[in-house]
Motif scaffolding. Structure first.
Motif, short mmCIF file in Angstrom:
data_model
loop_
_atom_site.label_atom_id
_atom_site.label_comp_id
_atom_site.label_asym_id
_atom_site.label_seq_id
_atom_site.Cartn_x
_atom_site.Cartn_y
_atom_site.Cartn_z
N SER A 205 0.83 -1.21 0.00
CA SER A 205 0.00 0.00 0.00
C SER A 205 0.86 1.25 0.00
N ARG A 206 0.34 2.29 -0.62
CA ARG A 206 0.97 3.60 -0.56
C ARG A 206 -0.14 4.66 -0.64
N LEU A 207 0.24 5.91 -0.41
CA LEU A 207 -0.74 7.00 -0.51
C LEU A 207 -0.05 8.15 -1.23
N GLY A 208 -0.54 8.48 -2.42
CA GLY A 208 0.09 9.50 -3.25
C GLY A 208 0.08 10.87 -2.59
N LEU A 209 0.93 11.75 -3.11
CA LEU A 209 1.04 13.11 -2.59
C LEU A 209 -0.33 13.80 -2.69
#
Ligand code: MD6
Ligand code: FE
Length: 206
Positions: free
Chosen positions: A116-120
């Motif tokens: 998982s990641r969360l964009g800028l």
């Protein structure tokens, strides 16, 4: 290029929560999320692309994202049930750190797994920006990135560990930020693994 420092009003309180409080929060937050219907997977408004992060909410208002847009609402999008109340320990952390007499109205619970990641992004769906945002990290380490008020501004990276609290007030309240990646299996705190991020926000003025 890396700026000399993150924007004014950004604070990283490393190790702010002891192990007992971290364990209690994981237990209470997971029980609260389960009671309203569990985690849901939001989708990007225009593209319909699914988020890699699963979300839940606690408190009177919950943040959701689907093809109609980003917004706050009083009920779980899949079950129609109201969100569970915020645990007292979260309200106490807000009183301790936010410097604002109004209680938080939303605790967004982000659950990150290995990929998982969360964009800028900027947190800008609230009606008011004069209260800070508090984020509590539980479980696996994460690489957090914070920049300035413009997307192209240079960014600063911070490794967040379980028990850390990030406060974004002042100028940093509307700064771009995101999660580059999770460092898998760096913690065993979350029963099914991964990282829980608890983001406390004031949404409305009064
Ligand atoms: C996270 N945090 O820590 C993502 N937003 O998983 C955020 O998006 C965030 O840490 C606003 C203020 C502080 C934050
Ligand atoms: Fe955010």
């Amino acid at each position: 290029m890396t700026p000399a420092a993150p924007p004014q009003g950004f604070r990283h309180l490393a190790g702010h929560l002891d192990a007992a409080l971290q364990a209690r929060l994981v237990r209470e937050v997971l029980a609260g999320v389960a009671a309203s219907g569990g985690f849901f997977r939001p989708h990007m408004p225009r593209t319909g692309r699914p988020f890699s992060v699963l979300m839940g909410n606690l408190g009177p208002l919950g943040w959701v994202s689907d093809r109609h847009g980003y917004r706050y609402q009083e009920r779980h999008p899949l079950t129609g049930r109201p969100w569970s109340p915020m645990p007292d320990a979260l309200l106490a952390l807000w009183r301790e750190l936010a410097g604002d007499p109004r209680p938080p109205e939303c605790c967004l619970v982000n659950w990150y797994r290995a990929d998982s990641r969360l964009g800028l992004h900027r947190d800008e769906d609230e009606e008011v920006f004069d209260a800070p945002i508090l984020t509590i990290s539980l479980g696996d380490d994460a690489i957090f990135r914070i920049g300035g008020l413009r997307r192209r501004d240079p960014t600063w990276r911070v490794r967040l560990k379980s028990g850390d609290v990030v406060v974004m007030g002042g100028t940093s309240r509307l700064a771009y930020h995101g999660i580059d990646r999770i460092l898998p299996d760096t913690s065993t705190l979350v029963p099914d693994g991964g990282r829980l991020a608890l983001t406390l926000r004031r949404v409305r003025a009064a």
